[in-house]
Design an enzyme around this catalytic site. Sequence first.
Site, PDB file in Angstrom:
ATOM      1  N   ASP A 134      14.504   9.622  -0.661  1.00 28.49           N
ATOM      2  CA  ASP A 134      13.614   8.902   0.262  1.00 28.49           C
ATOM      3  C   ASP A 134      14.112   7.491   0.539  1.00 28.49           C
ATOM      4  O   ASP A 134      13.327   6.539   0.568  1.00 28.49           O
ATOM      5  CB  ASP A 134      12.186   8.865  -0.297  1.00 28.49           C
ATOM      6  N   LYS A 193       0.839  -1.189   0.000  1.00 28.53           N
ATOM      7  CA  LYS A 193       0.000   0.000   0.000  1.00 28.53           C
ATOM      8  C   LYS A 193       0.872   1.236   0.000  1.00 28.53           C
ATOM      9  O   LYS A 193       2.013   1.213   0.447  1.00 28.53           O
ATOM     10  CB  LYS A 193      -0.908   0.033   1.235  1.00 28.53           C
ATOM     11  N   VAL A 201      -0.361  -1.777  -4.406  1.00 30.34           N
ATOM     12  CA  VAL A 201       0.471  -2.568  -5.303  1.00 30.34           C
ATOM     13  C   VAL A 201      -0.079  -3.986  -5.300  1.00 30.34           C
ATOM     14  O   VAL A 201      -0.319  -4.566  -4.233  1.00 30.34           O
ATOM     15  CB  VAL A 201       1.948  -2.572  -4.862  1.00 30.34           C
TER      16      VAL A 201
END
Length: 431
Positions: free
Chosen positions: A222, A106, A112
């Site tokens: 990230d 998620k 996904v």
Amino acid sequence: MTIKTETEKPALTYSKTRGLVELITAFMKQRRMGLNDFIQKLATNSYACKHPEVQSILNLTPPQDPELMNSNPSPPPSPSQQINLGPSSNPSAKPSDFHFLKVIGKGSFGKVLLARHRTDDQFYAVKVLQKKAILKKKEEKHIMSERNVLLKNVKHPFLVGLHYSFQTADKLYFVLDYINGGELFYHLQRERCFLEPRARFYSAEIASALGYLHSLNIVYRDLKPENILLDSQGHIILTDFGLCKENIEPNGTTSTFCGTPEYLAPEVLHKQPYDRTVDWWCLGAVLYEMLYGLPPFYSRNTAEMYDNILNKPLQLKPNISNAARHLLEGLLQKDRTKRLGCKDDFTEIKNHVFFSPINWDDLNAKKMTPPFNPNVTGPNDLRHFDPEFTDEPVPSSIGCSPDCALATASIKEAAEAFVGFSYAPSMDSYL
């Protein structure tokens, strides 16, 4: 963004509920009223759709296969598939090309899913994003950036590959490599921390991927265990490029405040311009977590954690080698102008003594044996995915594109926002 629950031993774990509000918002069902109900009935009537005036109203092309239309739950192609998507357009791709098997992840804007293509029987991870949720958060530029970065990544061994992308009236679809060895975060939850040789192997493959992105003038921004996957053999695969920043020259900077709290570099928290060394800070934070079980400046209190990142000296316990200690001190240098990688980027990282056992050519050719084998038996082996995801039923709306919103202003806005999203590789790529 992956949401995880804490393990049973709170002293060694930490809460990762960031993004919960966005996740809930992204999956709220949209209300459909009035004209939308009429449009839905009209668009799903195969005979009405053949009428020229109806086609003009809905901006539809005539159905190509009436028999398929009647037997398949997918409605006619939506206008967002008919608009000009540029030279890389793949207007023929549609959700009904896939059999969606399981939810395997998620994020803030969608899910996904493990999917099998109905024609070639290949397994893929299909990332399905809700357009309305993206537009509500004004994140369309990040989504298009992710798509652009994925197109550049397809040839690198430690970056997930994009096979193609397409869109419907209300959703975006990324068709990606299916990786089922589990998230690094999942394995850290189970094992607490890794021995140094294993942490070295993973950090070397991660560094190789980051170095490649930097060579394309892309800053990742990230890096965290949730965005690092293991393939079926145990090699690292970096995924989720939504926060990537393109066109950052070697001496260039950017200033957007983004990332994940535990891994933010000091210059980001200071809201100062930052450069590609922000990725090397994140590598240091992930390596620290692999060796010690927690990020370097972690606190359950976010304000305290930010203060730690900005002001608290790095503390290293004595159970690691001098080489590992020296590398962590270089990567987690609070002054980015003194951080390891600030001059020669990836070259400085790979030449560090900590990585002296690594043959980088063999590493990139995947000739080095991974220290851990996930031992998956095949594509249907989901043991390394969180049951929180795999136990969730596959939404029926994933495999079709409801045309109930064809005439709404929000869908027209969505179509314009994602022009150029669809992508299909050229035939040359298969030769």
